[in-house]
Design an enzyme around this catalytic site. Structure first.
Site, PDB file in Angstrom:
ATOM      1  N   GLN A 125       0.834  -1.207   0.000  1.00  0.00           N
ATOM      2  CA  GLN A 125       0.000   0.000   0.000  1.00  0.00           C
ATOM      3  C   GLN A 125       0.874   1.264   0.000  1.00  0.00           C
ATOM      4  O   GLN A 125       1.582   1.520   0.977  1.00  0.00           O
ATOM      5  CB  GLN A 125      -0.874   0.003   1.260  1.00  0.00           C
ATOM      6  CG  GLN A 125      -1.759   1.232   1.409  1.00  0.00           C
ATOM      7  CD  GLN A 125      -2.500   1.231   2.743  1.00  0.00           C
ATOM      8  OE1 GLN A 125      -2.022   0.683   3.730  1.00  0.00           O
ATOM      9  NE2 GLN A 125      -3.657   1.853   2.779  1.00  0.00           N
ATOM     10  N   GLY A 126       0.796   2.044  -1.068  1.00  0.00           N
ATOM     11  CA  GLY A 126       1.592   3.276  -1.166  1.00  0.00           C
ATOM     12  C   GLY A 126       0.726   4.513  -0.979  1.00  0.00           C
ATOM     13  O   GLY A 126       0.416   5.200  -1.963  1.00  0.00           O
ATOM     14  N   TYR A 127       0.312   4.753   0.260  1.00  0.00           N
ATOM     15  CA  TYR A 127      -0.478   5.950   0.570  1.00  0.00           C
ATOM     16  C   TYR A 127       0.412   7.016   1.216  1.00  0.00           C
ATOM     17  O   TYR A 127       0.590   8.106   0.694  1.00  0.00           O
ATOM     18  CB  TYR A 127      -1.596   5.602   1.580  1.00  0.00           C
ATOM     19  CG  TYR A 127      -2.904   5.110   1.004  1.00  0.00           C
ATOM     20  CD1 TYR A 127      -2.974   4.398  -0.185  1.00  0.00           C
ATOM     21  CD2 TYR A 127      -4.098   5.332   1.700  1.00  0.00           C
ATOM     22  CE1 TYR A 127      -4.186   3.933  -0.672  1.00  0.00           C
ATOM     23  CE2 TYR A 127      -5.314   4.870   1.217  1.00  0.00           C
ATOM     24  CZ  TYR A 127      -5.349   4.180   0.035  1.00  0.00           C
ATOM     25  OH  TYR A 127      -6.563   3.725  -0.428  1.00  0.00           O
ATOM     26  N   SER A 128       0.973   6.675   2.405  1.00  0.00           N
ATOM     27  CA  SER A 128       1.644   7.691   3.241  1.00  0.00           C
ATOM     28  C   SER A 128       2.925   8.202   2.604  1.00  0.00           C
ATOM     29  O   SER A 128       3.618   7.474   1.892  1.00  0.00           O
ATOM     30  CB  SER A 128       1.990   7.084   4.601  1.00  0.00           C
ATOM     31  OG  SER A 128       0.856   6.513   5.182  1.00  0.00           O
ATOM     32  N   GLU A 244     -10.234  -1.321   5.589  1.00  0.00           N
ATOM     33  CA  GLU A 244      -9.014  -1.590   6.355  1.00  0.00           C
ATOM     34  C   GLU A 244      -9.329  -1.577   7.843  1.00  0.00           C
ATOM     35  O   GLU A 244      -8.873  -2.418   8.593  1.00  0.00           O
ATOM     36  CB  GLU A 244      -7.959  -0.523   6.011  1.00  0.00           C
ATOM     37  CG  GLU A 244      -6.662  -0.666   6.805  1.00  0.00           C
ATOM     38  CD  GLU A 244      -5.608   0.388   6.436  1.00  0.00           C
ATOM     39  OE1 GLU A 244      -5.866   1.218   5.548  1.00  0.00           O
ATOM     40  OE2 GLU A 244      -4.532   0.364   7.056  1.00  0.00           O
ATOM     41  N   SER A 384      -4.469   7.122  12.570  1.00  0.00           N
ATOM     42  CA  SER A 384      -4.146   7.110  14.008  1.00  0.00           C
ATOM     43  C   SER A 384      -5.424   7.181  14.853  1.00  0.00           C
ATOM     44  O   SER A 384      -6.479   7.615  14.382  1.00  0.00           O
ATOM     45  CB  SER A 384      -3.224   8.282  14.348  1.00  0.00           C
ATOM     46  OG  SER A 384      -3.984   9.469  14.412  1.00  0.00           O
ATOM     47  N   ASN A 385      -5.290   6.764  16.118  1.00  0.00           N
ATOM     48  CA  ASN A 385      -6.476   6.752  16.985  1.00  0.00           C
ATOM     49  C   ASN A 385      -7.016   8.153  17.243  1.00  0.00           C
ATOM     50  O   ASN A 385      -8.219   8.331  17.437  1.00  0.00           O
ATOM     51  CB  ASN A 385      -6.154   6.027  18.294  1.00  0.00           C
ATOM     52  CG  ASN A 385      -6.107   4.509  18.081  1.00  0.00           C
ATOM     53  OD1 ASN A 385      -6.106   4.040  16.940  1.00  0.00           O
ATOM     54  ND2 ASN A 385      -6.088   3.756  19.162  1.00  0.00           N
ATOM     55  N   GLU A 386      -6.127   9.154  17.216  1.00  0.00           N
ATOM     56  CA  GLU A 386      -6.616  10.539  17.395  1.00  0.00           C
ATOM     57  C   GLU A 386      -7.522  10.907  16.213  1.00  0.00           C
ATOM     58  O   GLU A 386      -8.574  11.516  16.386  1.00  0.00           O
ATOM     59  CB  GLU A 386      -5.440  11.529  17.471  1.00  0.00           C
ATOM     60  CG  GLU A 386      -4.617  11.447  18.752  1.00  0.00           C
ATOM     61  CD  GLU A 386      -3.664  10.264  18.786  1.00  0.00           C
ATOM     62  OE1 GLU A 386      -3.321   9.733  17.706  1.00  0.00           O
ATOM     63  OE2 GLU A 386      -3.277   9.853  19.894  1.00  0.00           O
TER      64      GLU A 386
HETATM   65  C1  LIG Z   1       3.955  -0.011  11.385  1.00  0.00           C
HETATM   66  C2  LIG Z   1       3.294   0.898  10.400  1.00  0.00           C
HETATM   67  C3  LIG Z   1       2.913   0.380   9.188  1.00  0.00           C
HETATM   68  C4  LIG Z   1       2.341   1.222   8.226  1.00  0.00           C
HETATM   69  N1  LIG Z   1       2.055   0.708   6.986  1.00  0.00           N
HETATM   70  C5  LIG Z   1       1.653   1.548   6.007  1.00  0.00           C
HETATM   71  C6  LIG Z   1       1.522   1.063   4.665  1.00  0.00           C
HETATM   72  O1  LIG Z   1       1.704  -0.126   4.373  1.00  0.00           O
HETATM   73  N2  LIG Z   1       1.192   1.946   3.703  1.00  0.00           N
HETATM   74  C7  LIG Z   1       0.955   3.273   3.973  1.00  0.00           C
HETATM   75  O2  LIG Z   1       0.625   4.014   3.056  1.00  0.00           O
HETATM   76  N3  LIG Z   1       1.076   3.764   5.238  1.00  0.00           N
HETATM   77  C8  LIG Z   1       1.432   2.933   6.248  1.00  0.00           C
HETATM   78  N4  LIG Z   1       1.602   3.410   7.535  1.00  0.00           N
HETATM   79  C9  LIG Z   1       1.461   4.847   7.761  1.00  0.00           C
HETATM   80  C10 LIG Z   1       0.308   5.256   8.633  1.00  0.00           C
HETATM   81  O3  LIG Z   1      -0.904   5.222   7.923  1.00  0.00           O
HETATM   82  C11 LIG Z   1       0.636   6.664   9.173  1.00  0.00           C
HETATM   83  O4  LIG Z   1       1.748   6.537  10.031  1.00  0.00           O
HETATM   84  C12 LIG Z   1      -0.515   7.283   9.916  1.00  0.00           C
HETATM   85  O5  LIG Z   1      -1.547   7.634   9.036  1.00  0.00           O
HETATM   86  C13 LIG Z   1      -0.082   8.545  10.704  1.00  0.00           C
HETATM   87  O6  LIG Z   1       0.605   9.429   9.877  1.00  0.00           O
HETATM   88  P1  LIG Z   1       2.044  10.017  10.262  1.00  0.00           P
HETATM   89  O7  LIG Z   1       2.912   8.879  10.690  1.00  0.00           O
HETATM   90  O8  LIG Z   1       2.509  10.869   9.159  1.00  0.00           O
HETATM   91  O9  LIG Z   1       1.795  10.900  11.557  1.00  0.00           O
HETATM   92  P2  LIG Z   1       1.158  12.423  11.635  1.00  0.00           P
HETATM   93  O10 LIG Z   1       0.043  12.457  10.672  1.00  0.00           O
HETATM   94  O11 LIG Z   1       2.324  13.336  11.387  1.00  0.00           O
HETATM   95  O12 LIG Z   1       0.677  12.449  13.075  1.00  0.00           O
HETATM   96  C14 LIG Z   1       1.555  12.664  14.194  1.00  0.00           C
HETATM   97  C15 LIG Z   1       0.694  12.709  15.462  1.00  0.00           C
HETATM   98  O13 LIG Z   1      -0.224  13.812  15.392  1.00  0.00           O
HETATM   99  C16 LIG Z   1      -1.567  13.359  15.556  1.00  0.00           C
HETATM  100  N5  LIG Z   1      -2.458  14.143  14.683  1.00  0.00           N
HETATM  101  C17 LIG Z   1      -2.246  14.440  13.387  1.00  0.00           C
HETATM  102  N6  LIG Z   1      -3.293  15.141  12.884  1.00  0.00           N
HETATM  103  C18 LIG Z   1      -4.191  15.275  13.894  1.00  0.00           C
HETATM  104  C19 LIG Z   1      -5.479  15.887  14.024  1.00  0.00           C
HETATM  105  N7  LIG Z   1      -6.059  16.490  12.988  1.00  0.00           N
HETATM  106  N8  LIG Z   1      -6.114  15.794  15.226  1.00  0.00           N
HETATM  107  C20 LIG Z   1      -5.542  15.166  16.281  1.00  0.00           C
HETATM  108  N9  LIG Z   1      -4.318  14.581  16.235  1.00  0.00           N
HETATM  109  C21 LIG Z   1      -3.656  14.637  15.066  1.00  0.00           C
HETATM  110  C22 LIG Z   1      -1.541  11.903  15.135  1.00  0.00           C
HETATM  111  O14 LIG Z   1      -2.581  11.175  15.740  1.00  0.00           O
HETATM  112  C23 LIG Z   1      -0.172  11.456  15.630  1.00  0.00           C
HETATM  113  O15 LIG Z   1      -0.244  11.138  17.011  1.00  0.00           O
HETATM  114  C24 LIG Z   1       2.121   2.596   8.521  1.00  0.00           C
HETATM  115  C25 LIG Z   1       2.486   3.090   9.779  1.00  0.00           C
HETATM  116  C26 LIG Z   1       3.066   2.274  10.710  1.00  0.00           C
HETATM  117  C27 LIG Z   1       3.455   2.848  12.039  1.00  0.00           C
END
Ligand SMILES: Cc1cc2nc3c(=O)[nH]c(=O)nc-3n(C[C@H](O)[C@H](O)[C@H](O)COP(=O)(O)OP(=O)(O)OC[C@H]3O[C@@H](n4cnc5c(N)ncnc54)[C@H](O)[C@@H]3O)c2cc1C
Length: 399
Positions: A125-128, A244, A384-386
């Site tokens: 999955q290439g989203y992030s 998902e 994320s849970n937030e």
């Molecule tokens: C082990 C693992 C596997 C993963 N696998 C994949 C994968 O296969 N493909 C893929 O595409 N992605 C993958 N991900 C990425 C995952 O979807 C992102 O890490 C996730 O969406 C959070 O984004 P971020 O890491 O950029 O954190 P950020 O978006 O930068 O968030 C940082 C913190 O700020 C909080 N935050 C951000 N915005 C808000 C808001 N509006 N309100 C309240 N709190 C907020 C978040 O909850 C978090 O605690 C994976 C992540 C992990 C850890």
């Protein structure tokens, strides 16, 4: 909501239990750390289920689904959790598969669905991206049309198990001038062997290797790999995320985890008494079980809704939050139960061929620390849970 299983559902449980007992690959045993599995290990059960016709139960029957009711699917996941089975990975089965059969062309269905069903083709999955996780719509990877190809440039991150992937589904910006960031994104399928795709490992806190940076440099992809309409990828991306999240609660697996925790706590002694008889520890385990029972009822209620024809909605955010909190709590209590035996970090020694070091503690302590660290991910991935709390606030509470 009727919580009793019908005689037909009981018979179904007997059938799947017998099938699992007869066919689940013995060499996989009771796996400790999933990240230690090889590609073949990950796919072994998937391939057996593919042959049986049980690898994609939730799909419509015309695409190979089993036609099981949501309750039967729940029983299926419970029975697999009993043996801690290595299930088919979600990237093909629960993510891109449903997107392709719902929005894809007939050619895409014919080309990609069989490999997902059989377990022969591995998807990632290439989203992030480094600057686009929670705020996914700000993604910067571009796909620029050049004749009958798109040329993709950008960087994705956290791409789970991309080191094994044959294909990936990528969100790319195809219109940089769109009025809103959600517009102008497209959902594109990429053969991971295409020149310009580079997968680089990210080492995690637990020492394991399960996520990657994926770099795309002048990657030429035929236009027929676009799913649905150009610039409408956000719609498909959101559809995929709801799928998902609904599988992420992991109730059946956590129930088994609690049983295991009880066994550990019965074995560990504190002041001459089994830990499980310590009032404070027993209280914590009971609290976990109460939370898990409440989650199970919530999941069954969601299933009853699905049985009545409602798709996975914002309730999946509740399941995701509570499910992952419980999974994390389980690892915390396990760490507490094994105490100092969790400290020696001998996973690498134990797995190093030729090492003759003795493990320091009992078997069940071997992966306690790594599992604890590894499971921190669950409240981050899948949204994320937030962010799930924000969804509940808006979509369920209407605030
Ligand atoms: C082990 C693992 C596997 C993963 N696998 C994949 C994968 O296969 N493909 C893929 O595409 N992605 C993958 N991900 C990425 C995952 O979807 C992102 O890490 C996730 O969406 C959070 O984004 P971020 O890491 O950029 O954190 P950020 O978006 O930068 O968030 C940082 C913190 O700020 C909080 N935050 C951000 N915005 C808000 C808001 N509006 N309100 C309240 N709190 C907020 C978040 O909850 C978090 O605690 C994976 C992540 C992990 C850890």
């Amino acid at each position: 909501m009727n919580l009793e299983f019908t005689p037909e559902e009981q018979a179904f449980r007997d059938e799947v239990r017998a099938f699992i007992e007869a066919n689940y690959p013995k060499h996989l045993g009771d796996v400790g750390l999933r990240e230690d599995l090889s590609r073949e290990d990950f796919l072994a059960w998937h391939k057996i289920l593919g042959e049986k016709g049980w690898s994609v139960p939730a799909w419509p029957e015309q695409y190979g689904g089993t036609g099981w009711t949501p309750t039967q699917r729940y029983i299926w996941s419970e029975e697999n959790a009993r043996v801690n089975a290595v299930m088919p990975l979600p990237f093909g089965v629960s993510m891109v598969g449903p997107v392709i059969y719902t929005f894809g062309s007939e050619e895409q269905k014919a080309k990609h669905l069989p490999g997902i069903r059989s377990g022969d083709v591995w998807w990632c999955q290439g989203y992030s991206e480094p600057g686009a996780g929670s705020d996914l719509a700000s993604l910067k990877t571009t796909a620029v049309r050049d004749g009958d190809h798109y040329v993709i440039n950008g960087q994705k991150t956290w791409t789970t198990l991309a080191q094994y992937a044959d294909w990936g589904f990528f969100l790319c910006r195809t219109d940089t001038d769109a009025a809103k960031p959600q517009e102008g994104i497209s959902f594109i399928l990429v053969d991971m062997k295409t020149p310009g795709v580079e997968v680089k490992p990210i080492k995690l806190l637990d020492g394991g290797y399960e996520v990657n940076e994926t770099w795309l440099t002048d990657v030429r992809v035929p236009v027929e790999n676009l799913v649905g309409e150009e610039n409408k990828g956000w719609t498909y991306a959101k559809f995929l995320l709801a799928h998902e999240r609904s599988g992420i609660a992991g109730v059946a697996r956590s129930k088994r985890g609690v049983e295991k925790l009880r066994e550990i706590a019965a074995n560990e002694m504190v002041d001459g008494e089994p830990l499980i008889e310590d009032f404070e520890f027993a209280r914590k385990v009971s609290q976990l079980e109460i939370d898990l029972a409440a989650l199970e009822i919530t999941e069954l209620r969601t299933l009853a809704g699905e049985q009545a024809g409602k798709g996975p909605g914002p309730e999946s955010s509740i399941l995701k939050i509570k499910g992952t909190e419980i999974q994390q709590r389980l690892t915390e209590l396990t760490l507490e139960a094994v105490g100092s035996y969790a400290a020696p970090y001998y996973h690498s020694i134990a797995n190093d061929d030729g090492s003759n070091e003795y493990p320091v503690g009992p078997d069940y302590s071997a992966h306690a620390a790594e599992t604890y660290f590894n499971m921190r991910k669950t409240s981050i991935y899948g949204g994320s849970n937030e962010i799930q709390r924000n969804i509940i606030t808006k979509m369920i509470l209407g605030l």
